[in-house]
Design a protein around this motif. Structure first.
Motif, PDB file in Angstrom:
ATOM      1  N   ASP A 189       0.827  -1.204   0.000  1.00 27.88           N
ATOM      2  CA  ASP A 189       0.000   0.000   0.000  1.00 27.88           C
ATOM      3  C   ASP A 189       0.862   1.255   0.000  1.00 27.88           C
ATOM      4  O   ASP A 189       0.431   2.303  -0.482  1.00 27.88           O
ATOM      5  CB  ASP A 189      -0.919  -0.002   1.227  1.00 27.88           C
ATOM      6  CG  ASP A 189      -1.906  -1.155   1.189  1.00 27.88           C
ATOM      7  OD1 ASP A 189      -2.833  -1.113   0.366  1.00 27.88           O
ATOM      8  OD2 ASP A 189      -1.739  -2.111   1.964  1.00 27.88           O
ATOM      9  N   THR A 190       2.050   1.158   0.562  1.00 24.89           N
ATOM     10  CA  THR A 190       2.988   2.276   0.516  1.00 24.89           C
ATOM     11  C   THR A 190       4.415   1.748   0.508  1.00 24.89           C
ATOM     12  O   THR A 190       4.705   0.721   1.143  1.00 24.89           O
ATOM     13  CB  THR A 190       2.790   3.240   1.709  1.00 24.89           C
ATOM     14  OG1 THR A 190       3.626   4.385   1.526  1.00 24.89           O
ATOM     15  CG2 THR A 190       3.135   2.581   3.037  1.00 24.89           C
ATOM     16  N   ILE A 191       5.275   2.412  -0.239  1.00 18.24           N
ATOM     17  CA  ILE A 191       6.697   2.070  -0.316  1.00 18.24           C
ATOM     18  C   ILE A 191       7.488   3.327   0.012  1.00 18.24           C
ATOM     19  O   ILE A 191       7.302   4.363  -0.632  1.00 18.24           O
ATOM     20  CB  ILE A 191       7.088   1.545  -1.707  1.00 18.24           C
ATOM     21  CG1 ILE A 191       6.382   0.210  -1.980  1.00 18.24           C
ATOM     22  CG2 ILE A 191       8.603   1.384  -1.819  1.00 18.24           C
ATOM     23  CD1 ILE A 191       6.579  -0.306  -3.399  1.00 18.24           C
ATOM     24  N   ILE A 192       8.356   3.241   1.001  1.00 12.79           N
ATOM     25  CA  ILE A 192       9.141   4.391   1.450  1.00 12.79           C
ATOM     26  C   ILE A 192      10.614   4.065   1.289  1.00 12.79           C
ATOM     27  O   ILE A 192      11.116   3.100   1.875  1.00 12.79           O
ATOM     28  CB  ILE A 192       8.823   4.743   2.915  1.00 12.79           C
ATOM     29  CG1 ILE A 192       7.337   5.089   3.066  1.00 12.79           C
ATOM     30  CG2 ILE A 192       9.699   5.893   3.393  1.00 12.79           C
ATOM     31  CD1 ILE A 192       6.895   5.263   4.510  1.00 12.79           C
ATOM     32  N   ILE A 193      11.310   4.866   0.484  1.00  8.02           N
ATOM     33  CA  ILE A 193      12.743   4.714   0.275  1.00  8.02           C
ATOM     34  C   ILE A 193      13.436   5.904   0.933  1.00  8.02           C
ATOM     35  O   ILE A 193      13.099   7.057   0.659  1.00  8.02           O
ATOM     36  CB  ILE A 193      13.082   4.661  -1.227  1.00  8.02           C
ATOM     37  CG1 ILE A 193      12.370   3.456  -1.883  1.00  8.02           C
ATOM     38  CG2 ILE A 193      14.595   4.563  -1.436  1.00  8.02           C
ATOM     39  CD1 ILE A 193      12.528   3.397  -3.393  1.00  8.02           C
ATOM     40  N   SER A 194      14.393   5.616   1.798  1.00  6.11           N
ATOM     41  CA  SER A 194      15.001   6.670   2.614  1.00  6.11           C
ATOM     42  C   SER A 194      15.566   7.815   1.792  1.00  6.11           C
ATOM     43  O   SER A 194      15.456   8.977   2.170  1.00  6.11           O
ATOM     44  CB  SER A 194      16.092   6.069   3.502  1.00  6.11           C
ATOM     45  OG  SER A 194      17.166   5.560   2.721  1.00  6.11           O
ATOM     46  N   GLY A 195      16.166   7.492   0.633  1.00  3.95           N
ATOM     47  CA  GLY A 195      16.779   8.523  -0.189  1.00  3.95           C
ATOM     48  C   GLY A 195      15.806   9.548  -0.726  1.00  3.95           C
ATOM     49  O   GLY A 195      16.210  10.650  -1.129  1.00  3.95           O
ATOM     50  N   ASP A 196      14.519   9.229  -0.727  1.00  2.00           N
ATOM     51  CA  ASP A 196      13.509  10.190  -1.165  1.00  2.00           C
ATOM     52  C   ASP A 196      13.188  11.218  -0.089  1.00  2.00           C
ATOM     53  O   ASP A 196      12.528  12.230  -0.362  1.00  2.00           O
ATOM     54  CB  ASP A 196      12.206   9.471  -1.543  1.00  2.00           C
ATOM     55  CG  ASP A 196      12.300   8.750  -2.875  1.00  2.00           C
ATOM     56  OD1 ASP A 196      12.987   9.268  -3.775  1.00  2.00           O
ATOM     57  OD2 ASP A 196      11.686   7.673  -3.007  1.00  2.00           O
ATOM     58  N   HIS A 197      13.616  10.955   1.138  1.00  5.62           N
ATOM     59  CA  HIS A 197      13.192  11.786   2.269  1.00  5.62           C
ATOM     60  C   HIS A 197      14.338  12.408   3.055  1.00  5.62           C
ATOM     61  O   HIS A 197      14.105  13.298   3.875  1.00  5.62           O
ATOM     62  CB  HIS A 197      12.323  10.946   3.211  1.00  5.62           C
ATOM     63  CG  HIS A 197      11.132  10.351   2.530  1.00  5.62           C
ATOM     64  ND1 HIS A 197       9.974  11.056   2.285  1.00  5.62           N
ATOM     65  CD2 HIS A 197      10.946   9.112   1.992  1.00  5.62           C
ATOM     66  CE1 HIS A 197       9.116  10.277   1.644  1.00  5.62           C
ATOM     67  NE2 HIS A 197       9.677   9.098   1.445  1.00  5.62           N
ATOM     68  N   GLY A 198      15.561  11.957   2.827  1.00  6.62           N
ATOM     69  CA  GLY A 198      16.707  12.536   3.519  1.00  6.62           C
ATOM     70  C   GLY A 198      16.993  11.935   4.868  1.00  6.62           C
ATOM     71  O   GLY A 198      17.879  12.407   5.583  1.00  6.62           O
ATOM     72  N   PHE A 199      16.254  10.900   5.238  1.00  4.64           N
ATOM     73  CA  PHE A 199      16.518  10.181   6.485  1.00  4.64           C
ATOM     74  C   PHE A 199      16.051   8.739   6.328  1.00  4.64           C
ATOM     75  O   PHE A 199      15.187   8.453   5.497  1.00  4.64           O
ATOM     76  CB  PHE A 199      15.821  10.840   7.689  1.00  4.64           C
ATOM     77  CG  PHE A 199      14.357  11.127   7.467  1.00  4.64           C
ATOM     78  CD1 PHE A 199      13.387  10.150   7.644  1.00  4.64           C
ATOM     79  CD2 PHE A 199      13.946  12.392   7.068  1.00  4.64           C
ATOM     80  CE1 PHE A 199      12.045  10.414   7.443  1.00  4.64           C
ATOM     81  CE2 PHE A 199      12.603  12.681   6.863  1.00  4.64           C
ATOM     82  CZ  PHE A 199      11.643  11.685   7.051  1.00  4.64           C
ATOM     83  N   GLY A 200      16.656   7.848   7.096  1.00  2.00           N
ATOM     84  CA  GLY A 200      16.324   6.432   6.962  1.00  2.00           C
ATOM     85  C   GLY A 200      16.255   5.736   8.310  1.00  2.00           C
ATOM     86  O   GLY A 200      16.501   6.358   9.356  1.00  2.00           O
ATOM     87  N   LYS A 201      15.930   4.474   8.288  1.00  2.00           N
ATOM     88  CA  LYS A 201      15.922   3.689   9.523  1.00  2.00           C
ATOM     89  C   LYS A 201      17.303   3.734  10.173  1.00  2.00           C
ATOM     90  O   LYS A 201      18.307   3.674   9.447  1.00  2.00           O
ATOM     91  CB  LYS A 201      15.546   2.224   9.212  1.00  2.00           C
ATOM     92  CG  LYS A 201      14.183   2.047   8.590  1.00  2.00           C
ATOM     93  CD  LYS A 201      13.944   0.593   8.165  1.00  2.00           C
ATOM     94  CE  LYS A 201      14.850   0.198   7.011  1.00  2.00           C
ATOM     95  NZ  LYS A 201      14.557  -1.186   6.521  1.00  2.00           N
ATOM     96  N   PRO A 202      17.418   3.888  11.468  1.00  2.00           N
ATOM     97  CA  PRO A 202      16.378   3.793  12.506  1.00  2.00           C
ATOM     98  C   PRO A 202      15.715   5.112  12.892  1.00  2.00           C
ATOM     99  O   PRO A 202      15.095   5.190  13.955  1.00  2.00           O
ATOM    100  CB  PRO A 202      17.177   3.245  13.693  1.00  2.00           C
ATOM    101  CG  PRO A 202      18.512   3.883  13.554  1.00  2.00           C
ATOM    102  CD  PRO A 202      18.774   3.932  12.070  1.00  2.00           C
TER     103      PRO A 202
END
Length: 277
Positions: A189-202
């Protein structure tokens, strides 16, 4: 201590949830073995041309590429986003982010120096061969996307009863290529890639973003991943329950975040996860 499910299919606890959030690399798809296979494929050329041992070349490339990567100009950005040494050897790093643009500029030098340095360690000083191996590896790795045997079946089953999300660290083009190549996008339903947002897990924010998109509260979701530091600790800090996929039988230390449940693969998820009423 978490419930450990080994090969004998031990009994386990159940979780009532509305949403299931997955990690990608080493949870749904094989990352490390795919990378190794592509290096070995390039190594066939090095063996044919200069008698180079493929396995020795793999070890030398790991060592040299890591040294260069850690000393590189954007190591802090790569750590924050979750770009690994092995991904830096083949990704295109497309995108408007200035850091991605800098990576694009550095990559040709980094890749050539990595392969040339690996060959040098094995007694072969041949920059032309190194340049050829760069291209062979890039081409092979960009097409090699191996999904764990149970992944599609489990996702298909869970899709019927739960909202599914995917959170993956990395550059958008690399992770997008993996998702598309593995044919997994339609499950989520949703796919989130860290590089699209400037921050990633954790980072807490990436889990909160997933919860908002899935329209669930933290206690209504579970995070499933292989990384104790990124997936398990990050989700736990966001108030999300966790399932650790420990395919390679790693040992928990006192410094690690403790998952709610530990599994050796995804096969038991349909019996563990129960949809809320």
């Amino acid at each position: 201590w978490p419930t450990c499910l080994a090969c004998d299919r031990m009994p386990h606890q159940q979780m009532k949830v509305r949403a299931v959030i997955f990690d990608l690399d080493e949870t749904l798809i094989e990352e490390e073995t795919s990378n190794d296979a592509s290096v070995l494929a390039a190594g066939e050329i090095a063996h044919a041309r200069r008698g180079v041992d493929r396995v020795a070349l793999l070890a030398a490339l790991r060592k040299r590429s890591r040294e260069l990567f850690l000393a590189g100009p954007l190591i802090d950005y790569c750590r924050n986003i979750g770009i690994s040494t092995r991904e830096a050897l083949w990704g295109t790093f497309a995108g408007d982010d200035p850091s991605l643009a800098q990576l694009r500029q550095w990559m040709p030098t980094y890749r050539l120096e990595s392969w040339w340095g690996a060959l040098n360690e094995l007694g072969v000083d041949d920059r032309a061969l190194a340049a050829e191996l760069v291209e062979i590896f890039e081409s092979d790795r960009s097409r090699r996307h191996v999904v764990f045997a149970e992944s599609e079946r489990i996702l298909h089953h869970l899709r019927k009863n739960f909202r599914l999300g995917l959170i993956t660290n990395g550059a958008p083009d690399i992770q997008g290529t993996k998702i598309d190549g593995a044919k997994l996008a339609s499950f989520f339903d949703t796919i989130i890639i860290s590089g699209d947002h400037g921050f990633g897990k954790p980072d807490l924010r990436i889990f909160q973003l997933a919860l908002r998109r899935l329209e669930v509260a933290a206690h209504e979701a579970v995070m499933i991943g292989d990384s104790l530091n990124r997936d398990i600790a990050g989700a736990r800090d966001a108030g999300i329950r966790t399932i650790w996929i420990n395919r390679y039988q790693r040992t928990l230390s006192e410094s690690h975040a403790v998952p709610d449940i530990e599994l050796t693969d995804l096969r038991d998820l349909p019996t563990i996860l129960i949809p809320t009423d």
